[in-house]
Scaffold this motif. Structure first.
Motif, PDB file in Angstrom:
ATOM      1  N   THR A 128      13.128  -4.191  21.558  1.00 35.63           N
ATOM      2  CA  THR A 128      13.783  -5.198  20.714  1.00 35.63           C
ATOM      3  C   THR A 128      14.134  -4.633  19.351  1.00 35.63           C
ATOM      4  OG1 THR A 128      12.593  -6.984  21.847  1.00 35.63           O
ATOM      5  CG2 THR A 128      13.516  -7.469  19.675  1.00 35.63           C
ATOM      6  N   GLU A 131      16.939  -1.972  19.647  1.00 36.67           N
ATOM      7  CA  GLU A 131      18.251  -2.570  19.884  1.00 36.67           C
ATOM      8  C   GLU A 131      18.766  -3.311  18.657  1.00 36.67           C
ATOM      9  OE1 GLU A 131      17.716  -5.033  23.261  1.00 36.67           O
ATOM     10  OE2 GLU A 131      17.539  -3.370  24.704  1.00 36.67           O
ATOM     11  N   THR A 132      17.858  -3.914  17.896  1.00 38.80           N
ATOM     12  CA  THR A 132      18.268  -4.719  16.740  1.00 38.80           C
ATOM     13  C   THR A 132      18.487  -3.875  15.489  1.00 38.80           C
ATOM     14  OG1 THR A 132      17.010  -6.580  17.639  1.00 38.80           O
ATOM     15  CG2 THR A 132      17.696  -6.719  15.326  1.00 38.80           C
TER      16      THR A 132
END
Length: 278
Positions: A128, A131-132
């Motif tokens: 997460t 990807e962020t």
């Protein structure tokens, strides 16, 4: 039975002291001496074994990583555990007893029983953030799990300790107009210093040699902790047959904890005995 228990305890202590002494002397031997004269003192101390152990498998970087991760996780654990334990002992709510029991039960859960969900959770967290934000450091994941696994013991220990502190001091401070946060921060925390130091030291000791979670969560060699670096040293020394260097690596890992315990053993015992007062 009391005398027999003391004899057994002292025998166990003597065995461990002799074992550590043997490891320390072996770390100063060449490979031939390690197998040729395992019980004799080194003919000529090979201090270069420590230099090799420190540099060959990046134990210096592993030492730095372990110091940072363990200290940050231990201090964070204490910051979370102290107010939690204080509230459990002073709130008077019906849920205080069950919550204290909940933390006590948490101490009995082996890490092996939750290692799979922990691994899956940390992988999702890493994905997460990557990807962020395009970045994540697995040492943060390891530190977070260290805090989560250390909290039950720290809360349980400090709960027992806060129960020994007199409530009259808090009542007097409240009559003088002090609020709850001020009472806790300026009055109760200084009084609880022995228990806090004990909880901090025991947390550091338990996390310093932790290997399973580090192996599971950290794959980048530049982020390896000291126990992981020792495993790398073992694999390297197998090929070079530098067994003295391997023993030097073992001494590097365990010496800091032995020194801390010898230095602060009285504080640890003081905190444990005071916490068992009620």
């Amino acid at each position: 039975m009391g005398k027999l228990a003391r004899v057994l305890i002292w025998a166990w202590v003597a065995f461990n002291v002799m074992l550590f002494g043997w490891i320390a002397f072996t770390s100063l031997k060449g490979s031939g001496e390690v197998f040729g004269s395992p019980l004799e003192l080194p003919a000529r101390p090979e201090w270069i074994n420590y230099e090799n152990a420190w540099s060959v498998s990046e134990m210096g970087r592993g030492f730095f990583n372990s110091v940072v991760i363990v200290l940050v996780a231990s201090v964070t654990t204490l910051i979370l555990a102290a107010p939690t334990a204080y509230m459990l002992t002073r709130s008077g709510a019906r849920s205080s007893g069950p919550l204290t029991t909940f933390f006590a039960v948490g101490m009995g859960i082996p890490i092996q029983a939750i290692i799979v969900p922990v691994f899956v959770l940390m992988q999702k967290v890493s994905m997460t953030f990557n990807e962020t934000f395009g970045w994540w450091d697995d040492r943060i994941s390891l530190g977070a799990i260290y805090v989560a696994t250390s909290l039950p013991f720290a809360v349980f220990l400090l709960t027992s300790f806060f129960r020994t502190l007199p409530g009259e001091i808090e009542e007097a401070a409240a009559l003088d107009g002090a609020g709850g946060v001020r009472i806790f921060a300026q009055i109760m925390l200084p009084l609880a210093q022995p228990g806090l130091i004990t909880a901090l030291i025991l947390t550091v000791i338990s996390l310093w040699n932790e290997t399973l979670l580090a192996l599971m969560l950290i794959t980048d060699t530049e982020q390896h902790t000291l126990p992981q670096a020792l495993l790398g040293l073992y694999q390297t020394m197998q090929y070079t047959s530098n067994w003295g260097g391997l023993f030097a690596g073992v001494v590097i890992v365990i010496l800091p904890i032995v020194a801390i315990y010898i230095w602060l053993s009285r504080r640890i015992m003081e905190g444990m005995t005071l916490g068992a007062g009620k």
